[in-house]
Write a protein that holds these residues in place. Structure first.
Motif, PDB file in Angstrom:
ATOM      1  N   GLY A  54      -2.892  -7.069  -0.477  1.00 50.90           N
ATOM      2  CA  GLY A  54      -3.052  -5.842  -1.255  1.00 50.90           C
ATOM      3  C   GLY A  54      -4.237  -6.012  -2.195  1.00 50.90           C
ATOM      4  N   ASP A  55      -4.055  -5.608  -3.460  1.00 44.64           N
ATOM      5  CA  ASP A  55      -5.106  -5.825  -4.460  1.00 44.64           C
ATOM      6  C   ASP A  55      -4.657  -6.855  -5.501  1.00 44.64           C
ATOM      7  N   ALA A  56      -3.693  -7.708  -5.115  1.00 40.39           N
ATOM      8  CA  ALA A  56      -3.165  -8.716  -6.052  1.00 40.39           C
ATOM      9  C   ALA A  56      -4.306  -9.567  -6.607  1.00 40.39           C
TER      10      ALA A  56
ATOM     11  N   GLU B 104      -5.393   5.177  -5.346  1.00 40.57           N
ATOM     12  CA  GLU B 104      -5.783   6.164  -4.333  1.00 40.57           C
ATOM     13  C   GLU B 104      -6.344   5.539  -3.062  1.00 40.57           C
ATOM     14  N   ASP B 105      -7.069   4.430  -3.195  1.00 46.67           N
ATOM     15  CA  ASP B 105      -7.666   3.819  -1.991  1.00 46.67           C
ATOM     16  C   ASP B 105      -6.631   3.145  -1.089  1.00 46.67           C
ATOM     17  N   HIS B 106      -5.351   3.137  -1.534  1.00 45.35           N
ATOM     18  CA  HIS B 106      -4.262   2.567  -0.737  1.00 45.35           C
ATOM     19  C   HIS B 106      -3.223   3.616  -0.344  1.00 45.35           C
ATOM     20  N   ILE B 107      -3.085   4.654  -1.174  1.00 47.05           N
ATOM     21  CA  ILE B 107      -2.052   5.669  -0.875  1.00 47.05           C
ATOM     22  C   ILE B 107      -2.656   7.060  -0.626  1.00 47.05           C
TER      23      ILE B 107
ATOM     24  N   HIS C 250      -7.890  -7.338  -3.135  1.00 49.67           N
ATOM     25  CA  HIS C 250      -8.795  -6.462  -3.872  1.00 49.67           C
ATOM     26  C   HIS C 250     -10.216  -6.408  -3.311  1.00 49.67           C
ATOM     27  N   HIS C 251     -10.315  -6.202  -2.001  1.00 53.21           N
ATOM     28  CA  HIS C 251     -11.601  -5.923  -1.340  1.00 53.21           C
ATOM     29  C   HIS C 251     -12.668  -7.001  -1.606  1.00 53.21           C
ATOM     30  N   GLY C 252     -12.200  -8.246  -1.783  1.00 56.46           N
ATOM     31  CA  GLY C 252     -13.145  -9.347  -1.987  1.00 56.46           C
ATOM     32  C   GLY C 252     -13.658  -9.444  -3.406  1.00 56.46           C
TER      33      GLY C 252
HETATM   34 ZN   LIG Z   1      -7.895  -1.215  -3.596  1.00 52.18          ZN
END
Ligand SMILES: [Zn+2]
Length: 281
Positions: A185-187, A92-95, A211-213
């Motif tokens: 991305g969040d890889a 959800e935080d990406h789409i 993945h946001h650090g």
């Molecule tokens: Zn994310």
């Protein structure tokens, strides 16, 4: 005397308008630079890449909570059409705003990894794609395309099945002249390992960290290989995950990589002419 004066005034006017004409002509000939905006959308990702001839590539669409703010940012950047829309993975935080984006903009290509979820957000997104009759292109490692002089290459996903949805993330490397930008991305570390194993060129001047650090991404080996000058962490203030994690920040400090956090500085905007790049904001 009056005649001479009017001649002088007339020639001044001609000279002046002539100069303006020249200026307009010149500015029409000037190509813009590449502009990359890592938007502050709270806890999530939305990255706008604008080519010198004003073509737009959007990587992710932020969480639903950032809907108005994202649309406002796209409007301020005069986005009307989107050449390539990349959905890195269906969290959800990406789409979160993909449905609105697909509904409101002309979109040429949509890339997404071959994985589905049963969330409402994902269903809404798929419904809009169907309504607009856009054929989805499956994103996987090795895909290359060029938009307006920018070379795009997908470095992940490398496998067909993952336990963790984050590892389906499309990893995108963008090259413009001598400069390169990497969007993770969040890889997670698993995917980073696969990218290194396949021998992809990961070197980049700027990396949007995975993945946001989170400490589940950004292995020492991977970040060393990318060898970036700057890192960007797209992250929400006081998020419940504790992102960015301490391990990631200390790795960046250890390697001497300067970093920007969207929760601290807001939108992070880079500009490049292909030879050099600088931070616009
Ligand atoms: Zn994310």
């Amino acid at each position: 005397m009056k005649k001479i004066l009017s001649i002088i005034i007339m020639s001044l006017i001609l000279l002046f308008t002539g100069c303006i004409g020249l200026k307009v002509e010149q500015s029409n000939n000037i190509e813009r630079n590449l502009i990359i905006s890592v938007f502050d959308v709270g806890q999530g990702d939305a990255i706008l890449i604008q080519t010198p001839n004003n073509k737009n590539i959007l990587i992710d669409a932020g969480p639903n909570s950032a809907r108005d703010s994202l649309i406002g940012k796209l409007n301020r950047n005069r986005v009307k059409d989107i050449e390539v829309l990349i959905s890195t993975h269906p969290h959800e935080d990406h789409i979160g705003n993909m449905d609105d984006i697909i509904k409101n903009y002309n979109i040429k290509d949509i890339y997404m990894p071959k994985v589905t979820t049963n969330t409402k957000t994902f269903i809404y997104m798929m419904e809009e794609i169907k309504k607009k009759n856009i054929k989805i292109k499956t994103a996987k490692a090795g895909i290359k395309f060029n938009v307006d002089g920018l070379d795009f290459e997908f470095l992940a996903p490398n496998e067909n099945f993952y336990e963790e949805l984050n590892n389906y993330s499309v990893v995108v490397r963008v090259k413009y002249g001598e400069k390169a930008f990497l969007f993770m991305g969040d890889a997670e570390k698993l995917s980073e390992g696969e990218i290194l194993k396949r021998g992809y060129d990961v070197k980049a001047d700027v990396i949007k960290l995975g993945h946001h650090g989170s400490s589940s991404s950004s292995s020492t080996q991977f970040v060393k290989k990318v060898n970036p000058k700057y890192a960007v962490i797209s992250v929400g203030k006081d998020n419940s995950y504790g992102h960015p994690h301490r391990e990631t920040i200390s790795l960046l400090n250890k390697l001497g990589i300067k970093y920007y956090r969207t929760d601290v500085v807001g939108d992070v905007v880079f500009e490049s002419d292909g030879h050099s790049f600088w931070i616009k904001k």
